[in-house]
Design a protein around this motif. Structure first.
Motif, PDB file in Angstrom:
ATOM      1  N   UNK A 233      64.312 -14.671  39.212  1.00 51.96           N
ATOM      2  CA  UNK A 233      64.586 -14.663  40.630  1.00 51.96           C
ATOM      3  C   UNK A 233      65.879 -14.911  40.860  1.00 51.96           C
ATOM      4  N   UNK A 234      66.518 -15.294  39.872  1.00 51.12           N
ATOM      5  CA  UNK A 234      68.004 -15.522  40.182  1.00 51.12           C
ATOM      6  C   UNK A 234      68.748 -14.068  40.329  1.00 51.12           C
ATOM      7  N   UNK A 235      68.104 -13.097  39.549  1.00 54.69           N
ATOM      8  CA  UNK A 235      68.770 -11.835  39.630  1.00 54.69           C
ATOM      9  C   UNK A 235      68.568 -11.259  41.229  1.00 54.69           C
TER      10      UNK A 235
ATOM     11  N   UNK B 184      62.384 -30.142  41.318  1.00 60.32           N
ATOM     12  CA  UNK B 184      62.505 -28.637  41.046  1.00 60.32           C
ATOM     13  C   UNK B 184      62.926 -27.787  42.230  1.00 60.32           C
ATOM     14  N   UNK B 185      62.438 -28.251  43.403  1.00 64.29           N
ATOM     15  CA  UNK B 185      62.756 -27.387  44.404  1.00 64.29           C
ATOM     16  C   UNK B 185      64.208 -27.573  44.971  1.00 64.29           C
ATOM     17  N   UNK B 186      64.731 -28.939  44.722  1.00 61.34           N
ATOM     18  CA  UNK B 186      66.163 -29.031  44.993  1.00 61.34           C
ATOM     19  C   UNK B 186      66.939 -28.437  43.962  1.00 61.34           C
TER      20      UNK B 186
ATOM     21  N   UNK C 106      67.900 -15.172  54.713  1.00 61.34           N
ATOM     22  CA  UNK C 106      66.698 -15.925  54.753  1.00 61.34           C
ATOM     23  C   UNK C 106      66.079 -16.272  53.712  1.00 61.34           C
ATOM     24  N   UNK C 107      65.838 -17.653  53.326  1.00 64.26           N
ATOM     25  CA  UNK C 107      65.132 -18.178  52.139  1.00 64.26           C
ATOM     26  C   UNK C 107      63.918 -19.139  52.465  1.00 64.26           C
ATOM     27  N   UNK C 108      63.209 -19.272  51.511  1.00 65.21           N
ATOM     28  CA  UNK C 108      61.962 -19.996  51.617  1.00 65.21           C
ATOM     29  C   UNK C 108      62.057 -21.244  50.353  1.00 65.21           C
ATOM     30  N   UNK C 109      61.334 -22.050  50.568  1.00 65.26           N
ATOM     31  CA  UNK C 109      61.310 -23.295  49.527  1.00 65.26           C
ATOM     32  C   UNK C 109      60.363 -23.452  48.553  1.00 65.26           C
ATOM     33  N   UNK C 110      59.913 -22.135  48.126  1.00 66.69           N
ATOM     34  CA  UNK C 110      59.011 -22.240  46.849  1.00 66.69           C
ATOM     35  C   UNK C 110      57.446 -22.668  47.376  1.00 66.69           C
TER      36      UNK C 110
ATOM     37  N   UNK D 182      56.757 -20.838  38.624  1.00 61.94           N
ATOM     38  CA  UNK D 182      56.968 -19.575  38.205  1.00 61.94           C
ATOM     39  C   UNK D 182      58.451 -19.585  37.750  1.00 61.94           C
ATOM     40  N   UNK D 183      58.753 -18.824  36.511  1.00 63.01           N
ATOM     41  CA  UNK D 183      60.019 -18.666  35.725  1.00 63.01           C
ATOM     42  C   UNK D 183      61.182 -18.451  36.846  1.00 63.01           C
TER      43      UNK D 183
END
Length: 133
Positions: A25-27, A63-65, A45-49, A20-21
């Protein structure tokens, strides 16, 4: 905030498909950092896509990195620490892939696995283990 403290916030960062673009998401990342700062939380808390269904997660590692590094940098600028949570279907849904991510992110883990404070001293079941960046 009288009588209330938040150890972490979860604005669902990294809970999008890796294809996904990312700009929109950066916003959400920037907003999450601001919410954490305003609420006094030190962690997000985050997730790795999510990987596309049926795909080999290894093909998305770069891309995840790259995306995670951007999130780490934005969080660091705001004085916030990111905590990775594994969830079925995200790149880091196994300990092997989380171990693969850790040395590649530009901010080495400061405490390895971090146990978040509990919401209530009576209910320790609310604690979760996360990888801290």
């Amino acid at each position: 905030m009288a009588g209330i403290s938040l150890p972490a916030v979860e604005p669902c960062l990294g809970k999008i498909n890796i294809t996904a673009p990312f700009e929109e998401h950066l916003e959400r990342v920037r907003h999450g950092v601001e919410v954490a700062k305003l609420s006094g939380a030190k962690y997000i808390r985050i997730f790795s896509f999510f990987n596309p269904e049926g795909s080999d997660p290894a093909q998305y590692l770069d891309e995840v990195i790259a995306r995670t590094r951007v999130m780490v940098e934005l969080a660091k600028q705001g004085g916030i620490t990111l905590l990775h949570e594994n969830e079925k279907g995200v790149y880091g849904d196994s300990s092997e892939r989380v171990k693969c991510l850790l040395p590649t992110i530009n901010a080495p883990p400061t405490a390895g696995f971090k146990k978040l404070p509990t919401m209530s001293k009576q209910d320790s079941s609310l604690s979760t283990r996360h990888v801290q960046w």
